[in-house]
Design an enzyme around this catalytic site. Structure first.
Site: not given
Ligand code: ASP
Length: 392
Positions: A242, A272, A294
């Site tokens: 991300t 998300g 995250g």
């Molecule tokens: N936070 C993002 C989600 O949950 C994923 C990530 O940050 O890796 O969609």
């Protein structure tokens, strides 16, 4: 140098060096001329003092306006044993390139919103990251992208969720923020809105890379009957990427943005934290700008980005203290893996993450760009604006 007339011997006005009277006359003439100049200069100065009420009273140089930029390319369980030195270098170069784009805008006096958009657009185009081209696939094998952007100056925000055709989701988020009366658009409606406003759209398979297809096939083998959240969805080298950016511009305005494909093999329709204002992204000139990465469900439930700002505003914590309290204590106790980047109105730049790594970088006003991957990593440093790569 002729002596001033007052120092010449009295009476005859003879010069001690024996110069003749004619010369003395000349000297008198020139020195009188000089006195006249002195008088007119003094007059001019008096006039300036009387009329120039707004003239600067001090010649001390004003301090240069501050600006700063922090970016991330996702938190996760990357370690030196699952990310080869060659791959580490690819990420270091990609993050440095993105920092460079943002730095140029900020150094030229551009806005923090422009800088954040430029950084994220660059990372969305890079298939190394889980945003734009190279985003992870959902349970149906398609890319669904989320993004958001917030301006700390006026509290305006825009977000998009479940895009599958818009090349740069962060641009769509900006469009929603600036051109629509809404805060969040989703799915086909969001893609159509972006396309209608002239944003570039691509066929949905343009976003799918071989690497992500492979990861998805592996995830499918383990999925069983329908979607089951893996015990640790952040584990594994393909489950991060991300992207996000936070910036302070020379006008003192903060901005934050985040863009993602979400989590690998996510349920069809899952959204998300990244497009959720207050969870994945938040900016307020009074406190800070934050972008998170995250396990999104935890970030939504704990309103992470806003929590950092609220701890600063109401409990008067410093930026690093607030970020660490949320990431290292509140999230960690609940099992929420991930991290965040943040910048405050004084230009302080911080990272905080509770995973083994987070692709991240920052650049200060002097153009010193620093990129890190692992915990306690040595900085990969570059001087932006010069050609000296300070190396590792
Ligand atoms: N936070 C993002 C989600 O949950 C994923 C990530 O940050 O890796 O969609």
């Amino acid at each position: 140098m002729p002596l001033p007339i007052a120092t010449l011997p009295r009476g005859k006005n003879k010069r001690p060096d024996g110069l003749g009277n004619s010369c003395a006359c000349c000297i008198r003439f020139f020195t009188f001329g000089r006195m006249k100049h002195l008088f007119s200069l003094a007059g001019l100065l008096c006039l300036l003092m009387l009329t120039g009420a707004h003239a600067p009273t001090s010649l001390a140089p004003a301090p240069a306006p501050k600006f700063s930029l922090v970016i991330h390319g996702g938190a996760g369980y990357m370690r030196p044993d699952n990310l080869s030195p060659k791959d580490q270098e690819k990420y270091q170069l990609a993050l440095t390139e993105a920092l460079e784009h943002g730095y140029k805008i900020l150094a030229d006096g551009g806005s923090s919103v422009d800088a954040v958009e430029a950084v994220i657009t660059t990372l969305e185009d890079n298939p190394l990251f889980n945003a734009g081209k190279g985003a992870v696939l959902d349970i149906t094998g398609t890319v669904k992208m989320d993004a958001s952007l917030m301006s700390g100056e006026d509290g305006q925000a825009g977000a998009v969720a479940g895009l599958s055709r818009t090349r740069h989701p962060i641009k769509a988020a900006r469009l929603v923020m600036e051109e629509s009366p809404h805060v969040m658009l989703s799915g086909d409606g969001a893609d159509a809105y972006a396309e209608g406003a002239g944003l570039q759209t691509m066929a949905s398979d343009w976003f799918v890379t071989e690497r992500q297809k492979q990861s998805w096939q592996n995830a499918q083998k383990n999925k069983g009957n329908g979607y089951q959240a893996p015990a640790n969805p952040m584990e594994g080298s393909s489950k991060f990427g991300t992207v996000g950016a936070v910036a302070l511009d020379q006008q003192g305005n903060l901005a934050a943005g985040t863009s993602t494909g979400g989590m690998l093999n996510k349920q069809f329709g899952r959204i998300g934290d990244s497009p959720v204002i207050g969870a994945g992204t938040y900016a307020n000139n009074k406190t800070c700008a934050v972008s998170c990465t995250g396990h999104g469900e935890f970030f939504i439930r704990n309103v992470v980005a806003y929590d950092v700002a609220a701890l600063m505003q109401y409990r008067k914590l410093g930026l690093q203290q607030a970020a660490d309290l949320v990431v290292q204590e509140k999230l960690k106790t609940k099992g929420g893996d991930g991290g965040l980047i943040a910048v405050d109105g004084n230009g302080n730049m911080v990272f905080s993450f509770n995973t083994s790594g987070m692709f991240r970088g920052s650049v200060n006003q002097e153009g010193l760009a620093q990129v890190f991957i692992f915990k306690n990593d040595k900085a990969y440093e570059t001087k932006i604006g010069g050609n000296a790569d300070l190396g590792r």
